[in-house]
Design a protein around this motif. Structure first.
Motif, PDB file in Angstrom:
ATOM      1  N   ILE A  87      11.107 -30.407  10.991  1.00  0.00           N
ATOM      2  CA  ILE A  87      10.586 -31.685  11.515  1.00  0.00           C
ATOM      3  C   ILE A  87      11.887 -33.047  10.924  1.00  0.00           C
ATOM      4  N   GLY A  88      11.930 -32.858   9.719  1.00  0.00           N
ATOM      5  CA  GLY A  88      12.925 -33.862   9.287  1.00  0.00           C
ATOM      6  C   GLY A  88      14.351 -33.841   9.887  1.00  0.00           C
ATOM      7  N   ARG A  89      14.800 -32.679  10.192  1.00  0.00           N
ATOM      8  CA  ARG A  89      16.073 -32.620  10.808  1.00  0.00           C
ATOM      9  C   ARG A  89      16.034 -32.889  12.116  1.00  0.00           C
ATOM     10  N   SER A  90      14.842 -32.648  12.877  1.00  0.00           N
ATOM     11  CA  SER A  90      15.084 -32.892  14.307  1.00  0.00           C
ATOM     12  C   SER A  90      14.882 -34.528  14.586  1.00  0.00           C
ATOM     13  N   GLN A  91      14.250 -35.136  13.560  1.00  0.00           N
ATOM     14  CA  GLN A  91      14.067 -36.782  13.411  1.00  0.00           C
ATOM     15  C   GLN A  91      15.250 -37.079  13.106  1.00  0.00           C
ATOM     16  N   LEU A  92      16.259 -36.766  12.181  1.00  0.00           N
ATOM     17  CA  LEU A  92      17.451 -37.048  11.944  1.00  0.00           C
ATOM     18  C   LEU A  92      18.626 -36.741  13.091  1.00  0.00           C
ATOM     19  N   LYS A  93      18.338 -35.825  13.726  1.00  0.00           N
ATOM     20  CA  LYS A  93      19.191 -35.349  14.947  1.00  0.00           C
ATOM     21  C   LYS A  93      18.821 -36.617  16.168  1.00  0.00           C
ATOM     22  N   LYS A  94      17.534 -37.008  16.319  1.00  0.00           N
ATOM     23  CA  LYS A  94      17.295 -38.179  17.291  1.00  0.00           C
ATOM     24  C   LYS A  94      17.832 -39.331  16.838  1.00  0.00           C
ATOM     25  N   ILE A  95      17.710 -39.840  15.474  1.00  0.00           N
ATOM     26  CA  ILE A  95      18.365 -40.955  15.358  1.00  0.00           C
ATOM     27  C   ILE A  95      19.696 -40.859  15.540  1.00  0.00           C
ATOM     28  N   ALA A  96      20.426 -39.855  15.196  1.00  0.00           N
ATOM     29  CA  ALA A  96      21.944 -39.609  15.271  1.00  0.00           C
ATOM     30  C   ALA A  96      22.336 -39.728  16.957  1.00  0.00           C
ATOM     31  N   GLU A  97      21.547 -39.085  17.639  1.00  0.00           N
ATOM     32  CA  GLU A  97      21.939 -38.924  18.991  1.00  0.00           C
ATOM     33  C   GLU A  97      21.679 -40.448  19.675  1.00  0.00           C
ATOM     34  N   THR A  98      20.673 -40.873  19.360  1.00  0.00           N
ATOM     35  CA  THR A  98      20.183 -42.405  19.845  1.00  0.00           C
ATOM     36  C   THR A  98      21.390 -43.216  19.770  1.00  0.00           C
TER      37      THR A  98
ATOM     38  N   THR B  32      27.480 -29.984  24.083  1.00  0.00           N
ATOM     39  CA  THR B  32      27.833 -30.682  22.688  1.00  0.00           C
ATOM     40  C   THR B  32      26.722 -30.416  21.827  1.00  0.00           C
ATOM     41  N   ARG B  33      25.564 -30.769  22.118  1.00  0.00           N
ATOM     42  CA  ARG B  33      24.288 -30.399  21.115  1.00  0.00           C
ATOM     43  C   ARG B  33      24.229 -28.974  20.871  1.00  0.00           C
ATOM     44  N   VAL B  34      24.225 -28.195  21.765  1.00  0.00           N
ATOM     45  CA  VAL B  34      24.071 -26.643  21.618  1.00  0.00           C
ATOM     46  C   VAL B  34      25.106 -26.371  20.739  1.00  0.00           C
ATOM     47  N   ALA B  35      26.480 -26.710  21.139  1.00  0.00           N
ATOM     48  CA  ALA B  35      27.637 -26.204  20.018  1.00  0.00           C
ATOM     49  C   ALA B  35      27.395 -26.603  18.749  1.00  0.00           C
ATOM     50  N   GLN B  36      27.118 -27.942  18.487  1.00  0.00           N
ATOM     51  CA  GLN B  36      26.981 -28.302  17.277  1.00  0.00           C
ATOM     52  C   GLN B  36      25.808 -27.798  16.325  1.00  0.00           C
ATOM     53  N   ALA B  37      24.482 -27.452  17.406  1.00  0.00           N
ATOM     54  CA  ALA B  37      23.691 -26.856  16.535  1.00  0.00           C
ATOM     55  C   ALA B  37      23.842 -25.592  15.747  1.00  0.00           C
ATOM     56  N   ASN B  38      25.130 -24.797  16.437  1.00  0.00           N
ATOM     57  CA  ASN B  38      25.328 -23.546  15.932  1.00  0.00           C
ATOM     58  C   ASN B  38      26.267 -23.608  14.885  1.00  0.00           C
ATOM     59  N   ASN B  39      26.385 -24.825  14.186  1.00  0.00           N
ATOM     60  CA  ASN B  39      27.550 -24.926  13.113  1.00  0.00           C
ATOM     61  C   ASN B  39      26.776 -25.167  11.904  1.00  0.00           C
ATOM     62  N   GLY B  40      25.689 -24.670  11.587  1.00  0.00           N
ATOM     63  CA  GLY B  40      25.090 -24.876  10.262  1.00  0.00           C
ATOM     64  C   GLY B  40      23.916 -25.924  10.008  1.00  0.00           C
ATOM     65  N   PRO B  41      23.506 -26.109   8.773  1.00  0.00           N
ATOM     66  CA  PRO B  41      22.370 -27.107   8.602  1.00  0.00           C
ATOM     67  C   PRO B  41      22.810 -28.679   8.688  1.00  0.00           C
ATOM     68  N   VAL B  42      24.170 -28.631   8.142  1.00  0.00           N
ATOM     69  CA  VAL B  42      24.544 -29.977   8.228  1.00  0.00           C
ATOM     70  C   VAL B  42      25.099 -30.664   9.549  1.00  0.00           C
ATOM     71  N   ALA B  43      25.689 -29.646  10.317  1.00  0.00           N
ATOM     72  CA  ALA B  43      25.702 -30.099  11.943  1.00  0.00           C
ATOM     73  C   ALA B  43      24.588 -30.232  12.744  1.00  0.00           C
ATOM     74  N   ARG B  44      23.667 -29.351  12.338  1.00  0.00           N
ATOM     75  CA  ARG B  44      22.158 -29.521  12.991  1.00  0.00           C
ATOM     76  C   ARG B  44      21.750 -30.959  13.034  1.00  0.00           C
ATOM     77  N   ALA B  45      21.776 -31.137  11.501  1.00  0.00           N
ATOM     78  CA  ALA B  45      21.081 -32.476  11.025  1.00  0.00           C
ATOM     79  C   ALA B  45      21.971 -33.827  11.878  1.00  0.00           C
ATOM     80  N   ALA B  46      23.342 -33.528  11.788  1.00  0.00           N
ATOM     81  CA  ALA B  46      23.978 -34.624  12.382  1.00  0.00           C
ATOM     82  C   ALA B  46      23.784 -34.627  13.751  1.00  0.00           C
TER      83      ALA B  46
END
Length: 188
Positions: free
Chosen positions: A75-86, A140-154
């Motif tokens: 949940i925390g990482r998906s919220q962080l991802k939404k803020i980053a994307e937006t 881009t989102r899919v490729a970055q999601a496969n690069n570990g927890p920091v990339a998934r968060a960003a």
């Protein structure tokens, strides 16, 4: 510590009490973001302070980015991802969240035990109201999601935008240019 014997606080006014915000969607800007350890020291979270647009109200929210509870972490990482994307940002540090614009769904958590009712942020959304990160291509989102927890968060790289709309972008580019200039002058 300082001595308070000469401080007359008895006549000071009481701290103002704020009514709860009605449930709904609100926009604002992240005023501060600080990485902290959980009380049990087995996780880390980012403590956000968000200034609500058009008011003197602030909301506080914790993003669980490292947590033994897989669900809390997701949940925390998906919220962080939404803020980053937006905001079209890469979040490498909690400070990268400062000045990010957010749209949030706010609810009221009922009183529990000794705790009064309070507002809580349930989710973050795109500023235009959509639910998907439209500014970042899916590949881009899919490729970055496969690069570990920091990339998934960003979750995203900066997208094209005017520097006038995003003052932090100008600062980051100036810093990168200055660093690039320094690297050119190092003899090997």
């Amino acid at each position: 510590m300082g001595n308070l014997s000469d401080c007359n606080y008895a006549d000071a006014p009481d701290a103002p009490e704020f009514d709860l915000l009605p449930p709904g969607d609100y926009t604002g800007e992240i005023e501060s973001a600080e990485m902290k350890d959980t009380k049990s020291r087995d996780g880390r979270y980012i403590k956000l302070k968000i200034q609500i647009d058009g008011s003197n109200r602030k909301l506080f929210h914790n993003l669980n980015v490292y947590n033994p509870s897989q669900q809390a972490q997701e949940i925390g990482r998906s919220q962080l991802k939404k803020i980053a994307e937006t905001n079209g940002r890469v979040i490498d540090d909690s400070e990268d969240l400062v000045m990010c614009r957010v749209k949030m769904r706010v609810a009221v958590r009922p009183a529990r035990g000794e705790y009064a009712a309070q507002n809580e942020i349930k989710s973050f959304m795109d500023l235009d109201g959509g639910s998907k990160g439209a500014s970042v291509p899916r590949e881009t989102r899919v490729a970055q999601a496969n690069n570990g927890p920091v990339a998934r968060a960003a979750a995203s790289r900066p997208v094209q935008s005017s520097q006038a709309e995003k003052p932090w972008l100008k600062k980051r580019q100036e810093t990168q240019n200055a660093t690039a200039d320094l690297d050119d002058e190092i003899p090997y």
